[in-house]
Design a protein around this motif. Sequence first.
Motif, PDB file in Angstrom:
ATOM      1  N   GLY A  66      11.910   5.105 -71.892  1.00 32.34           N
ATOM      2  CA  GLY A  66      10.959   5.959 -72.906  1.00 32.34           C
ATOM      3  C   GLY A  66      11.528   7.132 -73.620  1.00 32.34           C
ATOM      4  O   GLY A  66      12.464   7.221 -74.086  1.00 32.34           O
ATOM      5  N   ALA A  67      10.505   8.198 -73.335  1.00 37.13           N
ATOM      6  CA  ALA A  67      10.912   9.333 -74.357  1.00 37.13           C
ATOM      7  C   ALA A  67      11.844  10.294 -73.373  1.00 37.13           C
ATOM      8  O   ALA A  67      12.636  11.197 -73.999  1.00 37.13           O
ATOM      9  CB  ALA A  67       9.423  10.163 -74.714  1.00 37.13           C
ATOM     10  N   ARG A  68      11.985   9.980 -71.940  1.00 36.45           N
ATOM     11  CA  ARG A  68      13.007  10.802 -71.250  1.00 36.45           C
ATOM     12  C   ARG A  68      14.366  10.486 -71.410  1.00 36.45           C
ATOM     13  O   ARG A  68      14.708   9.271 -70.556  1.00 36.45           O
ATOM     14  CB  ARG A  68      12.525  10.585 -69.977  1.00 36.45           C
ATOM     15  CG  ARG A  68      11.406  11.682 -69.435  1.00 36.45           C
ATOM     16  CD  ARG A  68      11.329  11.919 -68.035  1.00 36.45           C
ATOM     17  NE  ARG A  68      10.071  12.294 -67.504  1.00 36.45           N
ATOM     18  CZ  ARG A  68       9.644  13.525 -67.549  1.00 36.45           C
ATOM     19  NH1 ARG A  68      10.733  14.526 -68.062  1.00 36.45           N
ATOM     20  NH2 ARG A  68       8.423  13.986 -67.194  1.00 36.45           N
ATOM     21  N   THR A  69      15.283  10.775 -72.366  1.00 34.89           N
ATOM     22  CA  THR A  69      16.471  10.266 -72.537  1.00 34.89           C
ATOM     23  C   THR A  69      17.566  11.504 -72.445  1.00 34.89           C
ATOM     24  O   THR A  69      18.597  11.068 -72.713  1.00 34.89           O
ATOM     25  CB  THR A  69      16.384   9.637 -74.026  1.00 34.89           C
ATOM     26  OG1 THR A  69      15.893  10.723 -75.013  1.00 34.89           O
ATOM     27  CG2 THR A  69      15.733   8.708 -74.087  1.00 34.89           C
ATOM     28  N   ARG A  70      17.305  12.618 -72.505  1.00 34.66           N
ATOM     29  CA  ARG A  70      18.186  13.752 -72.517  1.00 34.66           C
ATOM     30  C   ARG A  70      18.688  14.063 -71.151  1.00 34.66           C
ATOM     31  O   ARG A  70      17.905  14.422 -70.316  1.00 34.66           O
ATOM     32  CB  ARG A  70      17.493  14.711 -73.228  1.00 34.66           C
ATOM     33  CG  ARG A  70      17.344  14.415 -74.719  1.00 34.66           C
ATOM     34  CD  ARG A  70      16.342  15.376 -75.557  1.00 34.66           C
ATOM     35  NE  ARG A  70      15.900  14.715 -76.800  1.00 34.66           N
ATOM     36  CZ  ARG A  70      15.696  15.248 -78.019  1.00 34.66           C
ATOM     37  NH1 ARG A  70      16.280  16.371 -78.164  1.00 34.66           N
ATOM     38  NH2 ARG A  70      15.472  14.352 -78.694  1.00 34.66           N
ATOM     39  N   ILE A  71      19.808  14.843 -71.116  1.00 35.57           N
ATOM     40  CA  ILE A  71      20.495  15.703 -69.787  1.00 35.57           C
ATOM     41  C   ILE A  71      20.164  17.117 -70.318  1.00 35.57           C
ATOM     42  O   ILE A  71      20.495  17.529 -71.349  1.00 35.57           O
ATOM     43  CB  ILE A  71      21.605  15.292 -69.610  1.00 35.57           C
ATOM     44  CG1 ILE A  71      21.785  13.741 -69.425  1.00 35.57           C
ATOM     45  CG2 ILE A  71      22.173  16.070 -68.495  1.00 35.57           C
ATOM     46  CD1 ILE A  71      23.230  13.422 -69.082  1.00 35.57           C
ATOM     47  N   LEU A  72      19.679  17.957 -69.284  1.00 39.75           N
ATOM     48  CA  LEU A  72      19.673  19.387 -69.321  1.00 39.75           C
ATOM     49  C   LEU A  72      20.799  19.821 -68.563  1.00 39.75           C
ATOM     50  O   LEU A  72      20.781  19.689 -67.443  1.00 39.75           O
ATOM     51  CB  LEU A  72      18.265  19.809 -69.024  1.00 39.75           C
ATOM     52  CG  LEU A  72      17.854  21.167 -68.997  1.00 39.75           C
ATOM     53  CD1 LEU A  72      17.854  21.618 -70.623  1.00 39.75           C
ATOM     54  CD2 LEU A  72      16.662  21.646 -68.356  1.00 39.75           C
ATOM     55  N   ALA A  73      21.313  20.691 -69.269  1.00 37.24           N
ATOM     56  CA  ALA A  73      22.716  21.612 -68.583  1.00 37.24           C
ATOM     57  C   ALA A  73      22.437  23.075 -69.183  1.00 37.24           C
ATOM     58  O   ALA A  73      21.527  23.397 -69.981  1.00 37.24           O
ATOM     59  CB  ALA A  73      23.771  20.848 -68.950  1.00 37.24           C
ATOM     60  N   ASP A  74      23.571  23.945 -69.218  1.00 34.92           N
ATOM     61  CA  ASP A  74      23.692  25.156 -69.703  1.00 34.92           C
ATOM     62  C   ASP A  74      24.512  25.464 -70.444  1.00 34.92           C
ATOM     63  O   ASP A  74      25.833  24.986 -70.107  1.00 34.92           O
ATOM     64  CB  ASP A  74      23.189  26.127 -68.546  1.00 34.92           C
ATOM     65  CG  ASP A  74      24.513  26.213 -67.418  1.00 34.92           C
ATOM     66  OD1 ASP A  74      24.584  25.295 -66.798  1.00 34.92           O
ATOM     67  OD2 ASP A  74      25.371  27.362 -67.922  1.00 34.92           O
ATOM     68  N   GLU A  75      24.795  26.546 -71.048  1.00 31.74           N
ATOM     69  CA  GLU A  75      26.056  26.840 -72.222  1.00 31.74           C
ATOM     70  C   GLU A  75      26.911  27.714 -71.357  1.00 31.74           C
ATOM     71  O   GLU A  75      28.024  27.810 -71.870  1.00 31.74           O
ATOM     72  CB  GLU A  75      25.609  27.353 -73.386  1.00 31.74           C
ATOM     73  CG  GLU A  75      24.864  28.728 -73.097  1.00 31.74           C
ATOM     74  CD  GLU A  75      24.914  29.496 -74.418  1.00 31.74           C
ATOM     75  OE1 GLU A  75      25.203  29.202 -75.339  1.00 31.74           O
ATOM     76  OE2 GLU A  75      24.202  30.883 -74.372  1.00 31.74           O
ATOM     77  N   LEU A  76      26.560  28.166 -70.110  1.00 32.29           N
ATOM     78  CA  LEU A  76      27.663  28.663 -69.321  1.00 32.29           C
ATOM     79  C   LEU A  76      28.477  28.155 -68.294  1.00 32.29           C
ATOM     80  O   LEU A  76      29.279  28.809 -67.579  1.00 32.29           O
ATOM     81  CB  LEU A  76      26.903  30.146 -68.939  1.00 32.29           C
ATOM     82  CG  LEU A  76      26.302  31.080 -69.729  1.00 32.29           C
ATOM     83  CD1 LEU A  76      25.911  32.207 -68.817  1.00 32.29           C
ATOM     84  CD2 LEU A  76      27.423  31.659 -70.659  1.00 32.29           C
ATOM     85  N   THR A  77      28.264  26.821 -68.358  1.00 33.52           N
ATOM     86  CA  THR A  77      28.960  25.935 -66.986  1.00 33.52           C
ATOM     87  C   THR A  77      30.265  25.951 -67.478  1.00 33.52           C
ATOM     88  O   THR A  77      30.709  26.031 -68.424  1.00 33.52           O
ATOM     89  CB  THR A  77      27.970  24.976 -66.841  1.00 33.52           C
ATOM     90  OG1 THR A  77      28.248  24.311 -65.595  1.00 33.52           O
ATOM     91  CG2 THR A  77      28.380  23.843 -67.713  1.00 33.52           C
ATOM     92  N   PHE A  78      31.047  25.531 -66.222  1.00 38.24           N
ATOM     93  CA  PHE A  78      32.340  24.907 -66.426  1.00 38.24           C
ATOM     94  C   PHE A  78      32.558  23.983 -67.370  1.00 38.24           C
ATOM     95  O   PHE A  78      31.832  23.061 -67.315  1.00 38.24           O
ATOM     96  CB  PHE A  78      32.765  24.637 -65.092  1.00 38.24           C
ATOM     97  CG  PHE A  78      34.408  24.707 -64.732  1.00 38.24           C
ATOM     98  CD1 PHE A  78      35.064  25.907 -64.501  1.00 38.24           C
ATOM     99  CD2 PHE A  78      35.077  23.380 -64.799  1.00 38.24           C
ATOM    100  CE1 PHE A  78      36.309  25.752 -64.157  1.00 38.24           C
ATOM    101  CE2 PHE A  78      36.414  23.531 -64.640  1.00 38.24           C
ATOM    102  CZ  PHE A  78      37.099  24.790 -64.295  1.00 38.24           C
ATOM    103  N   PRO A  79      33.554  24.206 -68.191  1.00 39.13           N
ATOM    104  CA  PRO A  79      33.628  23.090 -69.538  1.00 39.13           C
ATOM    105  C   PRO A  79      33.737  21.795 -69.068  1.00 39.13           C
ATOM    106  O   PRO A  79      33.038  20.619 -69.718  1.00 39.13           O
ATOM    107  CB  PRO A  79      34.908  23.761 -70.205  1.00 39.13           C
ATOM    108  CG  PRO A  79      34.940  25.119 -69.808  1.00 39.13           C
ATOM    109  CD  PRO A  79      34.264  25.303 -68.516  1.00 39.13           C
ATOM    110  N   SER A  80      34.449  21.608 -67.937  1.00 36.71           N
ATOM    111  CA  SER A  80      34.552  20.178 -67.359  1.00 36.71           C
ATOM    112  C   SER A  80      33.160  19.387 -67.314  1.00 36.71           C
ATOM    113  O   SER A  80      33.053  18.273 -67.656  1.00 36.71           O
ATOM    114  CB  SER A  80      35.635  20.261 -66.208  1.00 36.71           C
ATOM    115  OG  SER A  80      35.809  18.771 -65.966  1.00 36.71           O
ATOM    116  N   ASP A  81      32.213  20.101 -66.860  1.00 32.86           N
ATOM    117  CA  ASP A  81      30.809  19.525 -66.455  1.00 32.86           C
ATOM    118  C   ASP A  81      30.365  19.157 -68.098  1.00 32.86           C
ATOM    119  O   ASP A  81      29.693  18.037 -68.074  1.00 32.86           O
ATOM    120  CB  ASP A  81      29.965  20.683 -65.920  1.00 32.86           C
ATOM    121  CG  ASP A  81      30.503  20.878 -64.496  1.00 32.86           C
ATOM    122  OD1 ASP A  81      31.794  21.017 -64.161  1.00 32.86           O
ATOM    123  OD2 ASP A  81      29.557  21.076 -63.614  1.00 32.86           O
TER     124      ASP A  81
END
Length: 395
Positions: A130-145
């Motif tokens: 449905g409308a839930r299609t995105r992943i939420l992460a953060d800009e300070l995390t380890f680049p590999s993630d």
Amino acid sequence: MTTNGLGTTEGSAPPYALGPDHAADRDRADPLARFRERFYTQPDRIYLDGNSLGLASRDAEAAVLAALDDWKRFGIDGWLGGERPWFYLAEELGALEAELVGASPDELVVTGSTTVNLHSLVSTFYRPSGARTRILADELTFPSDVYALASQVRLRGYHPDEHLVLVRSRDGRTLDESDVVEAMTDEIALVVLPTVLYRSGQLLDVERVTRAARERGIPIGWDCAHSVGAVPHRLHEWGVDFAFWCTYKYLNGGPGAVGSLFVHERHFGTMPALAGWWGHHKDRQFDMTLDFEPAPGAGAWQIGTPPVLGAAALYGSLAMFREAGLERVRAKSLDQTGYLMYLIDELLSPLGFAVGTPREAWRRGGHVALEHPDAVRIARALKQRGAIPDFGRQT
Ligand SMILES: *Cc1c(COP(=O)(O)O)cnc(C)c1O
């Protein structure tokens, strides 16, 4: 007493003082001091990089040599014979590790690596609909993630610019949990965050953020690479959906050591998206039928044969954690990093250094970030003088 669940108590400030005598006094009063001899240290080195690669211990060495010996003596029969049959190694080590993260033994398995386990778990728990299609992460995390999450988004036919939402930092060092919670909109299908930020060392309020995600019906997974072995966790109790980490940092499992993953028991029976024969029900793994029957616990998320020789190091390392007690490790770590920050304030701040780590005990993991505009050269100079720091560039 302040606690966010991951942190332990925050008492009144211990009386720190300048000078080597004070440091020696602290060593004498340290209930964990005797563990120093169990590690290989170099006489002319001050090793400050256990958050990137933990040092070798005699305990880990002995465990690796025992596995090597079983290979020599038993050949293929080492899988089911020998001192520690390799067939059960991933589950057995998982059970030993479970208490460090507050999991039940069958919620944890030792397998893969941080990034590989992220892929395997996100493949399973990222279910856009449905409308839930995105992943939420953060800009300070380890680049590999971020690389892995972006590729997971592409795999589903989306574009990361739109479908990988990164929570912004207000100060370039830390995340505000309120910003994370606010970003959990009706478009988010999955949240993946680090428990401790690898640069600043900020410890997030895992309990609070997990609760917020669950209230909104969003599955949440945590990258615990920088918190396992440094801070206590209660992954099961907090209702975390899944988690993953490496064992070569605070757990001292050795370079490239096998990773670990946690899947909450309410997901047992879920079909892993990336199946392999090592995730098959163990009782019937060698029946070699073509129908995949997932193991009843987190073991189902294994893919292939575990790296036995390297993983064996964890038998030694995890036994040491059990002997020392994670609560005592955490208490010492907070005390040492508190002392370090005091010394930085007293001696280095007049020289343009700053502490980039949150000050509150409940907001920091096991390391302290020291900031300076000339950090590249300073890190190099420290290394030349025998002090080994980790170095991270500020973005
Ligand atoms: C160290 C670290 C990794 C490393 O990933 P590997 O797959 O083990 O190489 C990933 N994520 C975080 C947050 C880390 O700290």
